[in-house]
Design a protein around this motif. Structure first.
Motif, PDB file in Angstrom:
ATOM      1  N   ASN A  45       0.892   1.337   5.211  1.00  0.00           N
ATOM      2  CA  ASN A  45       0.134   0.402   6.043  1.00  0.00           C
ATOM      3  C   ASN A  45       0.412  -1.028   5.602  1.00  0.00           C
ATOM      4  N   ASP A  51      -9.984   6.115   6.032  1.00  0.00           N
ATOM      5  CA  ASP A  51      -9.103   6.707   7.039  1.00  0.00           C
ATOM      6  C   ASP A  51      -8.935   8.217   6.878  1.00  0.00           C
ATOM      7  N   LYS A  75      -5.676  -4.438  10.004  1.00  0.00           N
ATOM      8  CA  LYS A  75      -4.924  -3.328   9.412  1.00  0.00           C
ATOM      9  C   LYS A  75      -3.984  -2.725  10.451  1.00  0.00           C
ATOM     10  N   SER A  90       0.519   4.046   1.339  1.00  0.00           N
ATOM     11  CA  SER A  90       0.605   4.733   2.618  1.00  0.00           C
ATOM     12  C   SER A  90       1.674   4.153   3.521  1.00  0.00           C
ATOM     13  N   SER A  98      -1.524  -4.805   5.984  1.00  0.00           N
ATOM     14  CA  SER A  98      -2.758  -5.447   6.409  1.00  0.00           C
ATOM     15  C   SER A  98      -2.668  -6.946   6.182  1.00  0.00           C
ATOM     16  N   ALA A 127     -11.754   2.095  -2.945  1.00  0.00           N
ATOM     17  CA  ALA A 127     -12.382   1.960  -1.630  1.00  0.00           C
ATOM     18  C   ALA A 127     -13.664   1.134  -1.696  1.00  0.00           C
ATOM     19  N   GLN A 131       0.831  -1.195   0.000  1.00  0.00           N
ATOM     20  CA  GLN A 131       0.000   0.000   0.000  1.00  0.00           C
ATOM     21  C   GLN A 131       0.872   1.253   0.000  1.00  0.00           C
ATOM     22  N   ARG A 159       0.465   7.730   9.736  1.00  0.00           N
ATOM     23  CA  ARG A 159      -0.279   6.484   9.524  1.00  0.00           C
ATOM     24  C   ARG A 159      -1.057   6.091  10.772  1.00  0.00           C
ATOM     25  N   MET A 175     -14.456   0.580   2.211  1.00  0.00           N
ATOM     26  CA  MET A 175     -13.361   0.472   3.178  1.00  0.00           C
ATOM     27  C   MET A 175     -12.370   1.602   2.970  1.00  0.00           C
ATOM     28  N   ASP A 176     -11.336   1.599   3.805  1.00  0.00           N
ATOM     29  CA  ASP A 176     -10.241   2.580   3.702  1.00  0.00           C
ATOM     30  C   ASP A 176     -10.759   4.022   3.730  1.00  0.00           C
ATOM     31  N   ALA A 189      -9.853   6.051  11.388  1.00  0.00           N
ATOM     32  CA  ALA A 189     -10.649   4.948  10.873  1.00  0.00           C
ATOM     33  C   ALA A 189     -11.431   4.271  11.984  1.00  0.00           C
TER      34      ALA A 189
END
Length: 255
Positions: free
Chosen positions: A31, A168, A46, A29, A33, A152, A27, A63, A165-166, A70
């Motif tokens: 992150n 954040d 996550k 970012s 998962s 998303a 990802q 992050r 999702m996602d 989230a």
């Protein structure tokens, strides 16, 4: 079942919790998962990734902040399109968010997106209705859209179920664009998300949701197309006004 805190890295804990059957570590970012299978259920987990990882788009503190956002968003309400958040576990690598696992295909993937766009109009409209109903609930709770695009959205073609999702980067309440070109896909972004200092508010949410329909619905019925065009040209004054117009137009069509 889940502890409030662990003193080992997330992956070590997850190895003891069950079997890691999926890893998502590419990802942008930073992150990381996981898909985890326990004796009784599957979970999507996550994390903020490696605190020491260099050259990432977001630093570790950023992050962690987004993961806490989230969690706050997930706890502000429930909706069938949004996976349930089972736990937030504090770890040496930041919060570990444990969600229910959802099957489906990411609509950002070209093959899945084209398959979705080839579905009957009524099925696509049902997905958009779920997406818009979710955002009506988020809007009522004070959340403003951030970095929403087809990445998303996940669709289970067998179960005919949308997963969103996602989220954040959503924020509570109106704010100003402090970045210039904000995070997101230009296929979905509102003009103010490209203009430094511009207000980002409920009108932005309406614009982006309308763009989602224009991207994913090849031939909107005329009454709905008119609503989508208004949302992306002269603009509705709020997400609520856009959603009301969508529901009103929907009640006049048969698909």
């Amino acid at each position: 079942m889940f502890p409030g805190e662990i003193d080992v890295p997330p992956a070590t804990y997850l190895d003891h919790l069950g079997t890691i059957f999926a890893l998502f570590d590419t990802q942008d970012s930073g992150n990381i998962s996981y898909g985890v299978q326990t004796a009784t259920a599957r979970y999507f987990v996550k994390t903020a990734g490696d605190p020491a990882a260099p050259n990432l788009f977001l630093d570790f503190d950023a992050r962690v902040t987004l993961l806490r956002t989230a969690a706050e968003l997930a706890r502000s309400g429930t909706h069938p399109a949004m996976p349930a958040l089972h736990a937030v576990i504090e770890s040496p690598a930041g919060p570990v968010l444990v969600y229910e696992w959802r099957d489906g295909d990411l609509l950002h993937e070209p093959a899945a997106r084209e398959r979705f766009k080839a579905l009957p109009t009524a099925e696509i409209l049902a997905v958009l209705d779920a997406l818009y109903e979710l955002h009506a609930a988020l809007d009522a709770a004070g959340w403003v859209e951030g970095d929403f695009y087809d990445g998303a959205m996940m669709y289970d073609f067998d179960a005919r179920r949308l997963t969103v999702m996602d989220l954040d980067t959503y924020r509570r309440g109106p704010h100003r664009n402090t970045m210039g070109r904000m995070f997101g896909s230009t296929r979905f972004m509102a003009p103010e998300q490209l203009a430094l200092g511009a207000p980002i508010d409920t009108r932005t949410t309406a614009y982006v949701m309308a763009r989602a329909a224009l991207v994913l619905l090849p031939e909107p019925p005329p009454a709905l197309h008119a609503v989508l065009l208004e949302a992306t040209t002269t603009r509705f004054p709020s997400y609520e006004a856009f959603y009301d117009a969508w529901l009103t137009a929907s009640s006049t069509i048969a698909v």
